[in-house]
Scaffold this active site. Structure first.
Site, short mmCIF file in Angstrom:
data_model
loop_
_atom_site.label_atom_id
_atom_site.label_comp_id
_atom_site.label_asym_id
_atom_site.label_seq_id
_atom_site.Cartn_x
_atom_site.Cartn_y
_atom_site.Cartn_z
N LYS A 211 -10.68 49.10 -12.93
CA LYS A 211 -11.00 50.34 -12.57
C LYS A 211 -12.13 50.87 -13.46
CE LYS A 211 -7.59 53.94 -11.44
NZ LYS A 211 -6.37 54.36 -11.31
N TRP B 94 -10.99 52.01 -8.02
CA TRP B 94 -10.64 50.42 -8.10
C TRP B 94 -12.16 49.60 -7.54
CZ3 TRP B 94 -7.03 49.34 -10.73
CH2 TRP B 94 -5.67 50.02 -10.55
N GLU C 135 5.65 29.89 -6.35
CA GLU C 135 7.02 30.41 -5.97
C GLU C 135 7.33 30.66 -4.57
OE1 GLU C 135 4.39 31.46 -8.05
OE2 GLU C 135 5.26 32.44 -9.79
N THR D 124 4.22 26.86 -12.65
CA THR D 124 3.08 27.42 -12.38
C THR D 124 1.82 27.20 -13.58
OG1 THR D 124 3.83 29.29 -13.83
CG2 THR D 124 4.11 29.51 -11.31
P1 ADP Z 1 -2.01 29.87 -10.24
O1 ADP Z 1 -1.35 31.04 -11.13
O2 ADP Z 1 -2.16 28.66 -11.20
O3 ADP Z 1 -3.06 30.17 -9.67
P2 ADP Z 1 -0.56 29.09 -8.01
O4 ADP Z 1 -1.21 27.95 -7.57
O5 ADP Z 1 0.82 29.36 -7.54
O6 ADP Z 1 -0.75 29.35 -9.37
O7 ADP Z 1 -1.60 30.46 -7.51
C1 ADP Z 1 -1.11 31.46 -6.57
C2 ADP Z 1 -2.24 32.50 -6.34
O8 ADP Z 1 -3.51 32.01 -6.04
C3 ADP Z 1 -1.85 33.37 -5.61
O9 ADP Z 1 -1.10 34.48 -6.32
C4 ADP Z 1 -3.25 34.05 -5.33
O10 ADP Z 1 -3.82 35.14 -6.06
C5 ADP Z 1 -4.04 33.10 -5.11
N1 ADP Z 1 -4.27 32.44 -3.82
C6 ADP Z 1 -3.75 31.36 -3.24
N2 ADP Z 1 -4.11 31.03 -2.00
C7 ADP Z 1 -5.25 32.05 -1.95
C8 ADP Z 1 -6.20 32.40 -0.77
N3 ADP Z 1 -6.01 31.71 0.40
N4 ADP Z 1 -7.06 33.30 -0.95
C9 ADP Z 1 -7.03 34.14 -1.90
N5 ADP Z 1 -6.27 33.84 -3.08
C10 ADP Z 1 -5.21 32.79 -2.94
#
Ligand code: ADP
Length: 538
Positions: A436, A441, A325, A180
């Site tokens: 918050k 929120w 993940e 990640t």
């Molecule tokens: P990083 O932590 O580098 O962003 P990831 O590529 O695993 O790592 O990112 C996952 C995160 O990206 C998700 O937990 C979410 O918050 C965000 N995400 C992924 N796809 C979308 C989407 N279509 N819309 C909004 N947020 C998204």
């Protein structure tokens, strides 16, 4: 029923036998390289022979440091089909993180693009496990002399004999590894299995999903170093789609020209890609009528951008959501049949959500009281998943594993969401980005979405900052559209928001900047903005 292992070699064999004449086009700086699935398969088998010859065996980790190109696609299949683990390395990470990842993964061999080799050079002597580098380049390009024992990829293939994929592997065999992006601490690794990626590929091919099929010409713009290129390389070969790979550092214009020339039907990438592409398409004449769908993922896409693509350019956008993940895809924003006749505004609101969970994964949303929330589009909670392509742990990291997986077997996404009556999931914020204000929120994503609907705003990013009166309050960073830089005012934006959001959502400050800092994969980096703000820089 038979005990038939779900191996990635099934996708490869299906591709090469049923669709031998289908095409793979790969952009290089010199032009487009093109070959058939049959040629691709022949090279993959020789690469397997070469890897075996180098002593790579089951369980070994093989790194790639490469663009989306045909050689990277060959490695994607050859490594897992030997029983080894494909570790795709994010080439936009910092040197310290890269060295950490390569050492933590214990990469034995690294395949590296010749143009990005300099990125590895500063710490190349601090990688004790790496036995060999293979440089991805034409045969004529000499391997750098200072890279001891390095080989040229084409020379390696030329001298290797083909071997067949291993059929004796268990479907639980690890086949991939991805880290990640580190938002705090060290990056966390996730191991994928053949079984997980096989089922993920099937799910992305389903009609009520991304619907990837043989008749598609698919172009993954999302980097292949980012979560299995969203699984597209595996799924595309399995279904026999034509594949277009955008190569090194594609500009929006390069992408548009590829779509036009190759008659691409499906593209997938992050919102930053679509912002650039929309600009190009609105300002130049290009024929992108071949596009069936744009799959947006990785970050939320503003409604205004979806509308621009659908109304002005004539191409539908569909969201996919997931994380490292989760292999990554777990939800897709297709529209249920009973909702398709809704007025466009309502449809747009559904499209801006992250969508419905894919066939094969379970989800639940746990509220602050530890109970599952009601599906009413209002209550918020943490989104959690379990399923055949969801990680069960972090690689060699028991502490993070304990924090991120529940005792009853669910993965905690740390994404805070609502679920509406139809089951559509909407991300309100990542847990750490929630604001918050005065006990209420504020959704930074919703606020960004609203700000980006302003005709003079190109990009908007909202963070929460400490506030004496309210505890926290939102502040907005704004990139004005071309032609409005310098003239767009905070009064204009505040009055635009007044009719659209609750008054306590209106940012305490608006900062006009030339660019929003981005993460290694092109998402807004709120961490950098928060750090800057706290150290007095805006
Ligand atoms: P990083 O932590 O580098 O962003 P990831 O590529 O695993 O790592 O990112 C996952 C995160 O990206 C998700 O937990 C979410 O918050 C965000 N995400 C992924 N796809 C979308 C989407 N279509 N819309 C909004 N947020 C998204």
């Amino acid at each position: 029923m038979m005990e038939y292992p779900l191996l990635l070699s099934h996708l490869f064999n299906r591709g090469r036998k049923l669709f031998a004449k289908k095409q793979i086009a790969s952009r290089t700086l010199e032009g487009v390289f093109r070959y058939t699935y049959a040629d691709f398969a022949g090279r993959v088998l020789r690469l397997m022979g070469a890897l075996k010859g180098m002593g790579v065996k089951e369980g070994d980790v093989v790194g790639t440091f490469a663009w989306n190109d045909f050689r990277h696609l060959e490695i994607y299949f050859a490594v897992p089909m030997l029983g080894a683990i494909l570790h795709t390395i994010n080439l936009r990470l910092f040197p310290d993180q890269l060295a950490y990842i390569i050492n933590h993964a214990e990469d034995k061999v690294i395949f590296v693009g010749d143009d990005i080799l300099p990125l590895l050079k500063p710490f190349i002597d601090k990688l004790p496990n790496v036995e060999r580098f293979v440089v991805l380049a034409e045969k004529e390009n000499a391997v750098p002399e200072d890279l001891e024992g390095a080989l040229n990829y084409e020379t390696l293939l030329e001298t290797a004999g083909p071997i067949e994929p291993r059929q004796d592997l268990s479907e639980w065999t690890p086949c991939g590894l991805c880290y990640t992006t580190a938002t705090s601490g060290n990056p966390k690794g996730v191991i994928y299995t053949h079984r997980g990626l096989f089922l993920h590929s099937m799910a992305t091919g389903m009609v009520d999903s991304a619907g990837l099929s043989e008749s598609d010409v698919v172009m993954p713009v999302v980097p292949m170093f980012h979560v299995n290129g969203w699984g597209i390389p595996f799924a595309a070969v399995g279904v026999g789609a034509n594949i277009v790979l955008p190569g090194p550092k594609p500009t929006p214009k390069d992408l548009v020209e590829l779509i036009e020339a190759e008659r691409v039907t499906t593209v997938a990438g992050l919102p930053t890609v679509w912002v650039g592409m929309a600009d190009t398409l609105l300002n130049e004449r290009h024929d992108v009528s071949s596009l069936r769908v744009i799959v947006n993922g990785g970050a939320a896409i503003p409604k205004a951008l979806i509308e621009t693509f659908e109304k002005k350019i004539g191409v539908p956008i569909m969201q996919g959501y997931g994380m490292t993940e989760t292999s990554p895809i777990v939800t897709v924003g297709w529209i249920k049949s009973g909702l398709r006749e809704l007025p466009y505004d309502e449809l747009l609101s559904i499209k801006a959500k992250q969508g419905l969970p894919l066939f094969g994964v379970d989800f639940r949303v746990v509220g602050p009281d530890g109970k599952e929330i009601a599906w009413n589009g209002k209550e918020i909670g943490e989104l959690q998943f379990r399923g055949p392509w969801i990680a069960k742990e972090y690689f060699k990291d028991p502490e993070m594993t304990k924090a991120s997986f529940t005792a009853d077997g669910w993965f905690r996404t740390q994404d805070i969401v609502t679920v509406d009556e139809e089951g559509y999931i909407l991300i309100v914020d990542r847990e750490r980005d929630l604001i918050k204000s005065g006990g209420e929120w504020v959704s930074s994503l919703d606020l960004e979405n609203t700000l980006m609907a302003h005709p003079k705003v190109a990009e908007a990013c909202v963070i929460g900052v400490p506030d004496e009166k309210w505890g926290e309050c939102p502040v907005a960073y704004i990139v004005a559209r071309k032609g409005f830089q310098g003239s767009l005012t905070k009064e204009e934006l505040a009055s635009f928001l007044k009719d659209r959001v609750a008054s306590f959502w209106i940012p305490g400050a608006f900062y006009f900047v030339s660019e929003i800092p981005k993460t290694s994969v092109g998402k807004f980096s709120k961490r950098i903005l928060r750090d800057r703000y706290l150290s007095g820089i805006v």
